[in-house]
Design a protein around this motif. Sequence first.
Motif, PDB file in Angstrom:
ATOM      1  N   ARG A  60       9.335  -3.750   7.337  1.00 43.62           N
ATOM      2  CA  ARG A  60      10.546  -3.401   6.588  1.00 43.62           C
ATOM      3  C   ARG A  60      11.719  -4.273   7.024  1.00 43.62           C
ATOM      4  NH1 ARG A  60      11.269   2.949   7.091  1.00 43.62           N
ATOM      5  NH2 ARG A  60      13.252   2.407   6.107  1.00 43.62           N
ATOM      6  N   ILE A  61      11.845  -4.497   8.328  1.00 36.06           N
ATOM      7  CA  ILE A  61      12.906  -5.374   8.832  1.00 36.06           C
ATOM      8  C   ILE A  61      12.663  -6.801   8.357  1.00 36.06           C
ATOM      9  CG2 ILE A  61      13.938  -6.343  10.922  1.00 36.06           C
ATOM     10  CD1 ILE A  61      13.172  -3.669  12.318  1.00 36.06           C
ATOM     11  N   LEU A  62      11.412  -7.247   8.439  1.00 38.18           N
ATOM     12  CA  LEU A  62      11.069  -8.599   8.000  1.00 38.18           C
ATOM     13  C   LEU A  62      11.343  -8.771   6.514  1.00 38.18           C
ATOM     14  CD1 LEU A  62       9.806 -11.351   8.733  1.00 38.18           C
ATOM     15  CD2 LEU A  62       7.564 -10.351   8.189  1.00 38.18           C
ATOM     16  N   GLN A  63      11.021  -7.746   5.727  1.00 35.40           N
ATOM     17  CA  GLN A  63      11.236  -7.831   4.284  1.00 35.40           C
ATOM     18  C   GLN A  63      12.715  -8.007   3.960  1.00 35.40           C
ATOM     19  OE1 GLN A  63      10.806  -4.262   1.996  1.00 35.40           O
ATOM     20  NE2 GLN A  63       9.946  -5.337   0.241  1.00 35.40           N
ATOM     21  N   GLU A  64      13.591  -7.300   4.686  1.00 33.06           N
ATOM     22  CA  GLU A  64      15.027  -7.461   4.446  1.00 33.06           C
ATOM     23  C   GLU A  64      15.466  -8.885   4.774  1.00 33.06           C
ATOM     24  OE1 GLU A  64      19.438  -6.039   5.930  1.00 33.06           O
ATOM     25  OE2 GLU A  64      17.702  -4.860   6.561  1.00 33.06           O
TER      26      GLU A  64
ATOM     27  N   GLY B 105       4.580  -1.633   8.781  1.00 33.40           N
ATOM     28  CA  GLY B 105       5.403  -0.562   9.320  1.00 33.40           C
ATOM     29  C   GLY B 105       6.882  -0.932   9.356  1.00 33.40           C
ATOM     30  N   LEU B 106       7.600  -0.411  10.356  1.00 32.43           N
ATOM     31  CA  LEU B 106       9.029  -0.689  10.482  1.00 32.43           C
ATOM     32  C   LEU B 106       9.295  -2.177  10.656  1.00 32.43           C
ATOM     33  CD1 LEU B 106      10.205   2.241  12.804  1.00 32.43           C
ATOM     34  CD2 LEU B 106      10.736   1.925  10.386  1.00 32.43           C
ATOM     35  N   THR B 107       8.390  -2.871  11.364  1.00 28.75           N
ATOM     36  CA  THR B 107       8.552  -4.309  11.558  1.00 28.75           C
ATOM     37  C   THR B 107       8.530  -5.041  10.225  1.00 28.75           C
ATOM     38  OG1 THR B 107       7.461  -4.112  13.716  1.00 28.75           O
ATOM     39  CG2 THR B 107       7.643  -6.327  12.783  1.00 28.75           C
TER      40      THR B 107
ATOM     41  N   ALA C 276       6.030   3.423  -0.127  1.00 25.93           N
ATOM     42  CA  ALA C 276       5.400   2.101  -0.064  1.00 25.93           C
ATOM     43  C   ALA C 276       5.417   1.559   1.360  1.00 25.93           C
ATOM     44  CB  ALA C 276       6.115   1.134  -1.001  1.00 25.93           C
ATOM     45  N   GLU C 277       4.335   0.907   1.744  1.00 26.17           N
ATOM     46  CA  GLU C 277       4.248   0.181   3.009  1.00 26.17           C
ATOM     47  C   GLU C 277       3.918  -1.272   2.688  1.00 26.17           C
ATOM     48  OE1 GLU C 277       4.834   0.951   6.082  1.00 26.17           O
ATOM     49  OE2 GLU C 277       4.856   3.156   6.133  1.00 26.17           O
TER      50      GLU C 277
ATOM     51  N   GLY D  73       0.847  -1.185   0.000  1.00 24.72           N
ATOM     52  CA  GLY D  73       0.000   0.000   0.000  1.00 24.72           C
ATOM     53  C   GLY D  73       0.883   1.235   0.000  1.00 24.72           C
ATOM     54  N   TYR D  74       0.312   2.395  -0.291  1.00 22.35           N
ATOM     55  CA  TYR D  74       1.116   3.606  -0.391  1.00 22.35           C
ATOM     56  C   TYR D  74       0.582   4.685   0.538  1.00 22.35           C
ATOM     57  CZ  TYR D  74       3.349   1.449  -4.386  1.00 22.35           C
ATOM     58  OH  TYR D  74       4.055   0.578  -5.182  1.00 22.35           O
ATOM     59  N   VAL D  75       1.509   5.382   1.155  1.00 22.47           N
ATOM     60  CA  VAL D  75       1.183   6.515   2.021  1.00 22.47           C
ATOM     61  C   VAL D  75       1.625   7.786   1.312  1.00 22.47           C
ATOM     62  CG1 VAL D  75       1.640   7.632   4.236  1.00 22.47           C
ATOM     63  CG2 VAL D  75       1.449   5.142   4.117  1.00 22.47           C
TER      64      VAL D  75
END
Length: 201
Positions: free
Chosen positions: A190-194, A186-188, A173-174, A142-144
Amino acid sequence: MNLEEIKQKLHTPNNRKPARDAAVLLPLVSIKGDIHVLFQVRALTLNAQPGETCFPGGRIDQSDEHAQAAALREFYEEFGIPEKDVNVLAPMSKIESPRRGLIHPFIAYIHSIDHIQPNKDEVDDWFTIPVSHLLSHEPEVGYVDVTISPGANFPIDRIPNARAYREKQYSTAEYFYRYEDHMVWGLTARILQEFISLMKR
């Protein structure tokens, strides 16, 4: 100030820990032979982000030797699992948050979750997601829309190309990972995606 003074200051270690920096663990656990990622649900009584999913962690205190020590301390405070039962595998890329400073994530393996004792003042619940599921299911995107507006005392009229900085808008992008009744974002996320990207290499 002369060049030698500048060089001395550049090579003097800065041991001060920024007041807002934080450290988190991305905890891996083994359940019936499969590796899972452990998440927590923040207590509903917390002022910041009550009821949201996150990784265990928190602010780096001045008493913490370094970011990894802070992540391990917070993990113990939130889940009751001591450092001797945690094997830190690797640091991850730091994430800069405009509101929370620099986030220092670490991937860790938890030897046993049989004796998890969540601190109810901070943790409402916890759950795990199999790594195999995360590898085979792409997140929703989704996009902010973010609008940048000059604040008080910003000398907008004295900078070149001022028009480009008036009500400037961009989209970011979120990522959203759904699993059963849980949502990771959220930030979680983003960390998970890496982490997932590293596992797909």
